[in-house]
Design a protein around this motif. Structure first.
Motif, PDB file in Angstrom:
ATOM      1  N   LEU A  65       0.800  -1.232   0.000  1.00 60.99           N
ATOM      2  CA  LEU A  65       0.000   0.000   0.000  1.00 60.99           C
ATOM      3  C   LEU A  65       0.828   1.275   0.000  1.00 60.99           C
ATOM      4  N   THR A  66       2.103   1.207  -0.356  1.00 56.24           N
ATOM      5  CA  THR A  66       2.939   2.390  -0.226  1.00 56.24           C
ATOM      6  C   THR A  66       3.331   2.987  -1.564  1.00 56.24           C
ATOM      7  N   GLY A  67       3.014   2.306  -2.668  1.00 53.27           N
ATOM      8  CA  GLY A  67       3.400   2.830  -3.971  1.00 53.27           C
ATOM      9  C   GLY A  67       4.738   2.301  -4.454  1.00 53.27           C
ATOM     10  N   GLY A  68       5.380   1.437  -3.648  1.00 50.97           N
ATOM     11  CA  GLY A  68       6.656   0.874  -4.089  1.00 50.97           C
ATOM     12  C   GLY A  68       6.649  -0.639  -3.934  1.00 50.97           C
ATOM     13  N   GLY A  69       7.159  -1.357  -4.918  1.00 53.17           N
ATOM     14  CA  GLY A  69       7.170  -2.802  -4.816  1.00 53.17           C
ATOM     15  C   GLY A  69       7.581  -3.397  -6.139  1.00 53.17           C
ATOM     16  N   SER A  70       7.330  -4.690  -6.309  1.00 49.07           N
ATOM     17  CA  SER A  70       7.681  -5.270  -7.598  1.00 49.07           C
ATOM     18  C   SER A  70       6.574  -6.188  -8.071  1.00 49.07           C
TER      19      SER A  70
END
Ligand SMILES: Nc1ncnc2c1ncn2[C@@H]1O[C@H](COP(=O)(O)OP(=O)(O)O)[C@@H](O)[C@H]1O
Ligand SMILES: [Mg+2]
Lengths: 442, 401, 233
Positions: B98-103
Motif C-alpha cells: 500500500l505504499t506505492g513501491g514494490g515489484s
C-alpha cells in the motif's frame, strides 16, 4: 471621461451594495477556482531546460519484448540498460552526454572531522552520474567542479554536494578537498553546486516529477565496487537468470537515464547514424528483437511524453473553466438586471447628449470595476486554494503550488476580461434601448 | 388557480434574464453531476478493504553506515528484539504493501510459457508474514519456519511454494481450485505450489487496475528494499513506533533508522485522490452557493422592479399567497428549463471527461438526484424573496416611484 | 432654426402600425417661443422627440439650423443634441443617485468642458434658478417645482439655442407652474428658441405662437385660432 465613468461606477456600486457584493463574489470565486488549477497546470508544465531546448535530447532505445512494445505513450522503455549506457558513453559525437540514475545512502562527516560526534548521519538522496552532468544541464558550481576524467569508468571516490548538503555538513564553507563518509567509505569533496531544483524535475521524471532533486552526486564508475542497485524503476521483459551483480549489469533490465547534447544539425545527423549503426550491431548479436527504433526527445517533448500534467490535473482545469463560465453567466444575469434598472437614467443621459458609445463605455467601465475587485479577491482565493492543495498533497506539490508575478497579473487580467465579457451584453443592451421610452412619465 | 399564461408572457419579455438563470442552473447541474460521480468513485476506491491491518501496522527501515554490512544477521537480531517489545503483536521482514513501491511479476499455469502471463504483485516474507500484516487465511496454510529460505535477488533462488490472494487465485484458475496447483515464472519450468490463499491484499499499488492480485513467496530477502512490518496491539501503534525507533538505534547505532505508520504511507499514496475529493466537493458546494445567491439576487431584483405592479395586483384583490405563488411558479418554470438543459449538458460533459480522462460514466440516477437537489435549492432560494413580495402593501399602487 | 417637411413617424408593434406623425410640416424661427397643444395621443411628444434628435423620423425631411439631420449617425446626433438642444420633461427626469450639482454636470461632461468651466456654468445656472444653496441636495429632497427648476438649469447649463419642453408644468400646481413659465419667458428673452408642449390654455397663449397637433398633423390655423377664442371665451 474615464475618470468620470469610474466615479459613476463606484457611486452606482455603492447604491446597490448587496447586488454588487454578489457580483464581485461570483467573479472572485470563479477566478479563484480557475486560477488555482491554471497555476498548478502552468507550474507543472514549466520547462527548466527551456534555454537548451534545441540542443538537449533524452535518449530512448527500443530493446523491448519482441511480442509487445513497452506499455507507455512512447512505446519504448523510458530508460536504457547499463551495458548500452556504457557503450554509448564511448561515442565522441555528442558535445556532452550523461548516463545516470537515482540512488542514496547514509552520509556523515569523516569521523576525524566529526570530533564531538555532534553530526548524526542522515540518508542522502544521491544521483549517480557520468561527469558531464553539470555541463549538460548548465548547473553552476559554487566551489570546485566535477570529478576527474576517468571517474565515469573507474571507482573514484569523489563527491559533489548540493548547496543545502554543504550547508548542513560544512556550514556553507568551501568544502572542496574535505572528506565525507558515504556508506562507510571516505569520499573527497570536489565541488559544491548552487541550489538547483528544476520543477518539474525534467531530467528525472521516473521518480516523482516534483520531488526534491539530489543532495549529493556520485561518479558513474562506482557501480561494481558498491554493487549499486538504483533507487528508482528497474524494468525488464526478458526472463533472465540473475545470479550475480555482473548478471544484473549485463542484463536487459533498463534503469539508466540517458541524455545527450547535440548542438548542430550535422551533429544530430551523425548521432542518428551512429545510433542506427549501434542498434544494427546489437541486432547482429541477437539483441534488440523489435524493429529498429530509438527516441531523441527535446526537454519540452519529454515533459509532454511523460504526461507530467496528468489526467486529474487536466480534468480539474476543464472543470474550473466550466466553473468560471457559470460564475460569468451569473455575473451577466446580475449585471443585466442592475443595468436595466438604471435604464431610465441612461435615457436621461442620452437626452442630455450622451452617445450610445458613451453609455456603453460607462457601463463597461462599471463591469470592469467589478472585475478588478473580483480579481483582487480572486488572487487571495487562489493563494488560499494553492495552500489547500499543498496541504492536501502532503508536500508533494510544494514546488509547484505557488504563484509567481506572471500568474498574479494573469489573475487580475482574467478577472477583468471575464467581467468585461460579462458586461459586454448588458452594456450593449442598455446602450441600444430607446431613450424616449424612459422619458415618458407614464 | 394556476395562471401560467401571464407568467409565461412576462417571462418572455425578460427572456434573456430568465434564460441566463436557466443556463446557470443547467451548467451547474452538468458540473455537479460529473463531480459527484468522480467523488463517489474516489471515495469508494479509498474505502476499499485493503486486506491488511492498516491502522495497527508500523514499518521500519534502516540504512547501514558500513559498506559491507550483514543485513541477514541484522534482520535476525532485530526481529528477535522487536518481537519481545511490549505492544507488538507480530513482526516480520518484508516490504510494506500500500505504499506505492514494490515489484511485480508474470505468472503462468503451465511451464515454459512466455505469452499471456497473469500479472501480480510479489512479496517475500517469513512464517510471520500473514500474522504481521493481519491478513486472513481462507484456504490452505501459512508458511512454516521450515519453508523459509534466506536469499538475495542475485542468488538465483526460486521458490517452490507460494500463497496467493483469492483474486489472483481466481484469475489463474477459473475453476476455483487453485489450492495445491502449480504456477510458473515466465519461460521457466520450476513448479511453485500454491499452499495457501488469503482473502485479500491490495499490494503495493492500490490504484493500479491489477491491484489485489498478489503473491507471497517464503523467503527473507537480502536487499536494501525491506521493511520491518510490525503489527501493534490495537491502540498501541504510536507507543510501538516510538519504542522501535529507540530500540533499533540502541541495538546497532551504526545505521540510519526510519519508522513510519502504515496509515500515513497509505494516506500519502491516496493524497492525489483525496485532493480530488476535497477540491471537487469544494467546487460543488461553492458552485451551488453561487447559483443560489444568484437566484436570490435576481428574484429580489425582479420583485423590487415590479413593486408597483405587485401593489396594483394586491389593490385589485390578489391574495398574499397568490403573489408568492406567482414568483415561485416563475422560478419553477425557469428551474425546469435549466434542469432539462443541464441533464443534456451533463451527459455531453461526461462523454468528454470519460473519453479524455478515463472518468466513470454518469448514471441517470445520479443526474436525477443532483437535479432534484438543485431544484430544491433553486426553489428555496426563491422562497424568501417570494414571501417578502407578498408583504408589499397595496398602497404601493398609489405611491409614485 | 427648425424646419420639418412632410415628416412621418410610425411605430410598428406585432399587430398594428401606429402613425404618430403624418406629413408633418412646421417651421420655427430663431428666437421664437412656440407652444404646442393637442389632444392626448396626437403626436406631440413624438414631434418633440424627433425635433430633439431622440428619435429618427420614418420619412420626410428635417433641417436643424439649415442642416439635414435625417441621416446623421448616433455620434453626430448626440453631439448636436448636447450642444444645441436642451430638454425639459413633465416628469423632471433628474437622476436620483446624483445631487443637483452632479445632475447639472451631466451634459457638461459629455460636452467635454474642463472642471473649472463646468463649475462656473453650474454655479451660474443654479443661481439663475435660485437653488445655489441646494447644490449638494439629492432630487428626492426637493419639491416638484424645485425639481423642475433644476431640470431647467440642467437644460440651460450647456447654453443651448433650442429648448424643448414636454408639459413642463404638468405635474405642478398653478403657482409653481407660473414660476416655471416666467423662467422660460426670461430665458426666451435672452435669445433661446423654445418649443413647449402644454395642456394649459393660459400658458399656451403666453407664447408668441401656438400650434395645435391633431392626429399627427398640424391642425388648420383658422380652426386653431377659433379654438383659441373658444377657450378664451
Ligand atoms: N414607442 C411607441 N410604440 C408604439 N406606439 C407609440 C410609441 N410611442 C408613441 N406611440 C403612439 O404614437 C402616438 C403618439 O404618441 P405621443 O407622441 O406620445 O402623443 P402625445 O401627443 O400624447 O404626446 C400614440 O398613439 C402612441 O400610442
Ligand atoms: Mg406626451
Amino acid at each position: 471621461m474615464l475618470g468620470y465613468y469610474i466615479s459613476l461606477a463606484l457611486r452606482s456600486l455603492r447604491r446597490t451594495p448587496v447586488l454588487s457584493a454578489l457580483m464581485v463574489a461570483a467573479i472572485a470565486v470563479g477566478v479563484g477556482a480557475a486560477m488555482t488549477t491554471l497555476t498548478l497546470n502552468y507550474m507543472m508544465s514549466r520547462n527548466a531546460l527551456e534555454h537548451k531546448d534545441d540542443v538537449l535530447y533524452a535518449l530512448q532505445l527500443d530493446n523491448w519484448d519482441p511480442h509487445e512494445a513497452d506499455d507507455n505513450p512512447s512505446a519504448m522503455p523510458w530508460q536504457v540498460t547499463y551495458k548500452d549506457a556504457i557503450s554509448l558513453l564511448r561515442s565522441d559525437i555528442p558535445t556532452h552526454q550523461v548516463a545516470m540514475h537515482r540512488w542514496g545512502g547514509p552520509i556523515s562527516l569523516d569521523p576525524s572531522q566529526n570530533s564531538g560526534g555532534e553530526m548524526r548521519p542522515f540518508t542522502a538522496e544521491a544521483r549517480v552520474t557520468s561527469r558531464d552532468f553539470f555541463a549538460l544541464f548548465d548547473i553552476p558550481f559554487l566551489y570546485g567542479g566535477s570529478w576527474q576524467g576517468d571517474a565515469d569508468t573507474s571507482p573514484v571516490q569523489q563527491i559533489v554536494l548540493s548547496e543545502s548538503t554543504n550547508n548542513k555538513l560544512f556550514n556553507g564553507e568551501n568544502s572542496v578537498g574535505r572528506t565525507v563518509n558515504f556508506s562507510g567509505t571516505p569520499f573527497t569533496v570536489v565541488g559544491v553546486i548552487e541550489h538547483w531544483q528544476p520543477s518539474p524535475k525534467v531530467h528525472d521524471l521516473n521518480n516523482g516529477s516534483f520531488n526534491k532533486s539530489a543532495e549529493i552526486f556520485l561518479p558513474f564508475g562506482l557501480h561494481r565496487s558498491f554493487e549499486i542497485y538504483p533507487w528508482g524503476n528497474t524494468n525488464g521483459w526478458k526472463p533472465e537468470d540473475i545470479n550475480s551483480y555482473e548478471d544484473q549489469l549485463g542484463s536487459e533490465y533498463v534503469w539508466i537515464q540517458y541524455w545527450v547534447q547535440l548542438d548542430s544539425d550535422e551533429q544530430r545527423e551523425r548521432y542518428r547514424e551512429y545510433l542506427t549503426g549501434f542498434i544494427r550491431e546489437q541486432k547482429a548479436q541477437g539483441r534488440f528483437p523489435r524493429p529498429l527504433k530509438f527516441g531523441l526527445s527535446k526537454p519540452s517533448e519529454w515533459l509532454q511524453l511523460n504526461e507530467v500534467v496528468d489526467g486529474d490535473d487536466r480534468m480539474l482545469n476543464w472543470l474550473s473553466l466550466a466553473f468560471l463560465l457559470v460564475c460569468l453567466v451569473n455575473a451577466v444575469a446580475l449585471l443585466l438586471a442592475k443595468f436595466l434598472r438604471k435604464a431610465a437614467e441612461a435615457g436621461v443621459r442620452r437626452a442630455l447628449g450622451a452617445s450610445r458609445k458613451a453609455v456603453f463605455s460607462q457601463h463597461l467601465v462599471e463591469s470592469g470595476c467589478i472585475g478588478l475587485a473580483g480579481g483582487l479577491i480572486g488572487i487571495l482565493l487562489t493563494l488560499a486554494g494553492l495552500a489547500l492543495v499543498r496541504q492536501l498533497q502532503m508536500g508533494y506539490l510544494d514546488t509547484v503550488a505557488s504563484m509567481d508575478w506572471l500568474m498574479m497579473l494573469s489573475a487580475i487580467g482574467l478577472a477583468i476580461l471575464s467581467s468585461l465579457l460579462a458586461g459586454l451584453y448588458p452594456a450593449w443592451r442598455i446602450s441600444r434601448t430607446n431613450p424616449s421610452i424612459y422619458l415618458k412619465t407614464q | 388557480m394556476l395562471e401560467l399564461r401571464p407568467i409565461l408572457s412576462a417571462l418572455w419579455r425578460h427572456k434573456i434574464s430568465a434564460l441566463l438563470i436557466a443556463v446557470q442552473l443547467g451548467l451547474t447541474l452538468a458540473i455537479v453531476g460529473n463531480a459527484t460521480v468522480v467523488i463517489q468513485e474516489r471515495i469508494e476506491r479509498i474505502a476499499r478493504p485493503t486486506g491488511v491491518a492498516v491502522t495497527d501496522i508500523v514499518t521500519a527501515q534502516f540504512m547501514p553506515i558500513a559498506k559491507n554490512y550483514d543485513r541477514l544477521e541484522a534482520f535476525r537480531l532485530d526481529l528477535d528484539m522487536i518481537r519481545q517489545l511490549p505492544g507488538v503483536a507480530a513482526a516480520t521482514v518484508s516490504r510494506a504493501p500500500l505504499t506505492g513501491g514494490g515489484s511485480g511479476t508474470g505468472l503462468y499455469t503451465a511451464p515454459n510459457q512466455e505469452i499471456g502471463a497473469t500479472g501480480g504483485a510479489q512479496f517475500w516474507g517469513d512464517e510471520h508474514l500473514i500474522d504481521a500484516l493481519g491478513m486472513k487465511l481462507v484456504a490452505g496454510r501459512a508458511f512454516t519456519p521450515n519453508d523459509i529460505t534466506e536469499a538475495s535477488f542475485s542468488s538465483g533462488w526460486r521458490p517452490n511454494m507460494a500463497i496467493v490472494t483469492q483474486q489472483l487465485a481466481d484469475k489463474l484458475f477459473a475453476n476455483g481450485e487453485a489450492l495445491g496447483q502449480s504456477i510458473y515464472f515466465s519461460g521457466e519450468d520450476n513448479p511453485i505450489e500454491i499452499v495457501g490463499i488469503v482473502e485479500r491484499n491490495l499490494g503495493p499499488w492500490p490504484n493500479s487496475h491489477n491491484a489485489g492480485s498478489t503473491v507471497f513467496f517464503p523467503a527473507v530477502m537480502d536487499t536494501q528494499w525491506f521493511d520491518y512490518v510490525v503489527r501493534a496491539e490495537p491502540g498501541q501503534r504510536e507507543a510501538v513506533a516510538k519504542l522501535l525507533e529507540e530500540k533499533l538505534a540502541e541495538r546497532d547505532p551504526q545505521r540510519v533508522v526510519a519508522v513510519n505508520l502504515l496509515e500515513d504511507k497509505l494516506d500519502r499514496y491516496y493524497a492525489g485522490d483525496n485532493t480530488m475529493i476535497q477540491v471537487l466537493s469544494g467546487v460543488v458546494s461553492m458552485l451551488t452557493f453561487i447559483v443560489a445567491l444568484g437566484i436570490v439576487g435576481l428574484t429580489v431584483f425582479w420583485i423590487t422592479q415590479r413593486q408597483k405592479q405587485i401593489g396594483v395586483r394586491r389593490a385589485l384583490g390578489a391574495s398574499r399567497s397568490a403573489i408568492s405563488r406567482y414568483f415561485l411558479l416563475e422560478n419553477l418554470m425557469i428551474a425546469t428549463t435549466g434542469i432539462v438543459l443541464g441533464t443534456a449538458a451533463a451527459q455531453i460533459f461526461n462523454r468528454f471527461l470519460a473519453s479524455e480522462f478515463e472518468q466513470p460514466a454518469l448514471p441517470l440516477s445520479t443526474t436525477a438526484i443532483c437535479a432534484l437537489i438543485l431544484f430544491g435549492i433553486s426553489l428555496a432560494a426563491a422562497l424568501v424573496p417570494a414571501l417578502r413580495a407578498a408583504n408589499i402593501s397595496p398602497a404601493m399602487a398609489t405611491r409614485s416611484v | 432654426m427648425l424646419k420639418m417637411h412632410n415628416v412621418r413617424k410610425s411605430y410598428r408593434t406585432d399587430t398594428i402600425e401606429t402613425h404618430a406623425l403624418r406629413d408633418f410640416s412646421l417651421e420655427v424661427n430663431e428666437g421664437e417661443f412656440v407652444s404646442v397643444t393637442g389632444p392626448s395621443g396626437s403626436g406631440k411628444t413624438t414631434f418633440l422627440n424627433i425635433a430633439g434628435l431622440l428619435e429618427t423620423p420614418t420619412g420626410g425631411q428635417y433641417l436643424l439650423d439649415g442642416q439635414d439631420v435625417s441621416d446623421l449617425n448616433d455620434r453626430d446626433r448626440s453631439r448636436l443634441r448636447n450642444e444645441k438642444i436642451g430638454f425639459i420633461f413633465q416628469g423632471f427626469n433628474l437622476i436620483p443617485d446624483l445631487d443637483l450639482f452632479d445632475n447639472i454636470d451631466v451634459p457638461l461632461r459629455y460636452r467635454g468642458f474642463n472642471a473649472k468651466e463646468r463649475k462656473k456654468r453650474i454655479e451660474k445656472v443654479l443661481e439663475q434658478v435660485g437653488l445655489s444653496a441646494r447644490a449638494r441636495h439629492l432630487p428626492a429632497q426637493l419639491s416638484g417645482g424645485q425639481q423642475q427648476r433644476v431640470a431647467i438649469a440642467r437644460a440651460l447649463a450647456g447654453e443651448p439655442r433650442f429648448l424643448l419642453a414636454d408639459e413642463p408644468t404638468g405635474n405642478l400646481d398653478s403657482l409653481m407652474a407660473r414660476q416655471v413659465m416666467e423662467l422660460l419667458e426670461f430665458i426666451n428673452e435672452w435669445g433661446t428658441t423654445i418649443v413647449m408642449v402644454t395642456h394649459d390654455p393660459d400658458l399656451a397663449r403666453r407664447a408668441h405662437r401656438n400650434i395645435q397637433i391633431v392626429d399627427g398633423q398640424v391642425a388648420d390655423l383658422r380652426l386653431q385660432s377659433a379654438l383659441g377664442e373658444a377657450v378664451t371665451a
